[in-house]
Design an enzyme around this catalytic site. Sequence first.
Site, PDB file in Angstrom:
ATOM      1  N   ASP A 244       0.778  -1.186   0.028  1.00 56.90           N
ATOM      2  CA  ASP A 244       0.059   0.028   0.073  1.00 56.90           C
ATOM      3  C   ASP A 244       0.964   1.114   0.200  1.00 56.90           C
ATOM      4  O   ASP A 244       1.904   1.433   0.742  1.00 56.90           O
ATOM      5  CB  ASP A 244      -0.992  -0.200   1.323  1.00 56.90           C
ATOM      6  CG  ASP A 244      -1.689   1.053   1.472  1.00 56.90           C
ATOM      7  OD1 ASP A 244      -2.717   1.056   0.728  1.00 56.90           O
ATOM      8  OD2 ASP A 244      -1.419   2.132   2.173  1.00 56.90           O
ATOM      9  N   GLU A 306       1.538  -0.615  -4.967  1.00 55.69           N
ATOM     10  CA  GLU A 306       0.581   0.566  -5.373  1.00 55.69           C
ATOM     11  C   GLU A 306       1.209   1.606  -5.843  1.00 55.69           C
ATOM     12  O   GLU A 306       1.654   2.526  -4.912  1.00 55.69           O
ATOM     13  CB  GLU A 306      -0.546   0.831  -4.159  1.00 55.69           C
ATOM     14  CG  GLU A 306      -1.400   1.875  -4.780  1.00 55.69           C
ATOM     15  CD  GLU A 306      -2.139   2.785  -3.534  1.00 55.69           C
ATOM     16  OE1 GLU A 306      -3.364   3.232  -3.663  1.00 55.69           O
ATOM     17  OE2 GLU A 306      -1.517   2.708  -2.523  1.00 55.69           O
TER      18      GLU A 306
HETATM   19  C1  GLC Z   1      -3.714   3.397  -0.404  1.00 57.74           C
HETATM   20  C2  GLC Z   1      -4.942   2.612  -0.571  1.00 57.74           C
HETATM   21  C3  GLC Z   1      -6.257   3.553   0.073  1.00 57.74           C
HETATM   22  C4  GLC Z   1      -5.854   4.202   1.347  1.00 57.74           C
HETATM   23  C5  GLC Z   1      -4.355   4.504   1.397  1.00 57.74           C
HETATM   24  C6  GLC Z   1      -3.882   4.933   2.735  1.00 57.74           C
HETATM   25  O1  GLC Z   1      -3.844   4.368  -1.417  1.00 57.74           O
HETATM   26  O2  GLC Z   1      -5.518   2.031  -1.637  1.00 57.74           O
HETATM   27  O3  GLC Z   1      -7.347   3.066   0.202  1.00 57.74           O
HETATM   28  O4  GLC Z   1      -6.815   5.199   1.991  1.00 57.74           O
HETATM   29  O5  GLC Z   1      -3.260   3.806   0.738  1.00 57.74           O
HETATM   30  O6  GLC Z   1      -3.529   3.702   3.245  1.00 57.74           O
END
Ligand code: GLC
Length: 589
Positions: A244, A306
């Site tokens: 993440d 991500e």
């Molecule tokens: C990432 C997740 C998102 C979350 C953020 C903070 O972008 O996909 O849903 O709010 O991280 O953890």
Amino acid sequence: MNLIRSTRTFSLLALLIISLNQFGWAQTPLVASTLAPAPHQAPGDSEPWWMHALIYEIYPRSFQDSNGDGIGDLKGITDRLDYLQSLGVNAIWLSPIYPSPQVDFGYDISDYENVDPQYGTLADFDQLVAEAKKRNIRIIMDMVMNHTSDKHPWFIESKSSRTNPKRDWYVWRDGKGPGIPPNNWQSVFGHSAWKFDSTTNQWYYHKFYAEQPDLNWRNPEVEKAMFDAVRFWLDRGVAGFRLDAIPTLFEDPQLRDAKETGGTNAYGDPILDDTYTDNLPEVHDVMRRLRKVVASYPGDRVLIGETYLPNVQELDKWYGGSRHDELNLPMDMQIGFTNKLDAGLFRQRIEDVETKVHGNQPLVVFDNHDNARSWNRYGDGAHDAAIARVIATMLFTTRATAMMYYGQEIGMVTITPARKEDVKDPIGVIGWPNEKGRDGERTPMQWDASRNAGFSTAAVTWLPVAPDYKTVNVKVEEANPDSLLNWYKNLIELRRTNPALRDGALTMLDPTNPNVLSYVRKGAAGTASVVVSLNFTAQPQTVSLDLAGTGVTADNVKTLMTDDPSLQSATGLSHIVLPPFASWVASVQ
Ligand code: GLC
Ligand code: CA
């Protein structure tokens, strides 16, 4: 259909730089192939399972409720595994299921080595892994390493005093003066990224909500604790992790103020340059060490990132470039979040990841829990289903590993809350009405036409079921050969069984055509190749596809999949008439 259109794109980068309104493990049997192994494989290695996988994201709150409390859970997912197997899913990415105060619905973790009681128990988790394994489906965990919940015992200790041994596990600083934070950095979720703590008279940094304090990755104890959590789940049999917000691990140690780049964002804050808070080079050292931990386990465990990045050069760094020693599959967000059906742009971005990442494997994704659904981001209101088929076809006929989000396969739409008081995602409250939050893409999965779409027996579900569920659902679409669900199933099966679609090199055809995206996937010598042609416009388009220079001959043309009856009987490539937003996939030999 009560469609609320949203062009919002959530990305760490986008939120900072643009205003929102602008905006068996029976792997499938290996097919004999004379193609050279991908460059990152040692000779003789068989392909890792994830090379051609379909990875399906489940947002656990919204997939299937098994105990009638209106919130999805692990047993619910286990109950639906047969469906996922029938779709052709190879791995599930589970959005966070750890104990959490649920401020950010699980992305605020208070214990990295357990399951939130809302979702079940560790025993339920083990059962999910075991039942999935029987169906050749792997489980990938979401790992949130940038921050914890403010209720995590580490943070509770850290904030208790300036001399607590865990003080330095988070980013604490003095303010510039009374009531003035250490610098001008902003949270991705609006306003200052610093929160004052009166117990110790210092501020802590939070890239996301104030309830998500950032860990201090310059402290080696943090890395050790987080890698222990990684091992905990690897030991339990998970197939890997989706990391993440991973570009945000490090910040500038001097805490220099960010430059304002002009304009304001959806929260009314000035837009800032992110040089001091995103993509600091130190993160790549952590990735290399993490890769070693994960690679020490058998069975091709996978690291997915991500990674919202501005260009393919930045993406390549996350693979480790020619060293291939960081993430296996950083997400290519350039393709899926292009956000307009522009054939030239897609052609460019697909070619980028084909040619500029040192032979690493692309991972393409169009939908996730942070962005309006692709149905709404690409749909024109008149040809939405045909456009959804174009998107699906791109996803499964380029060379990339494919990632999907639950409900994408049935054409679920974004249901943005109409009233502020209904919003569950805090950013929708902070940013209302410019930013209405991410509830719209998180509504319950639509299984059938029964109450709550078969998601739950509760009187009230945590988010309302979309009003179109009586006609848009798995059961109705399974029975309709022309449904989007069956389009997806057929594509997934075609890719699984067609050697050229699995492994063949991709060459763009008709490369200056602004309206139609066409490419060929070259089969091994003596075998069929596959030609794909997608009309990106609301007008019929005629194309002539020339295979000269591709090494493929077009003597025997046979349609494999199309949504246009007239193309079923196509026999050549020189004069193809594509109706508006038509998709055509053909075998050539
Ligand atoms: C990432 C997740 C998102 C979350 C953020 C903070 O972008 O996909 O849903 O709010 O991280 O953890
Ligand atoms: Ca439940």
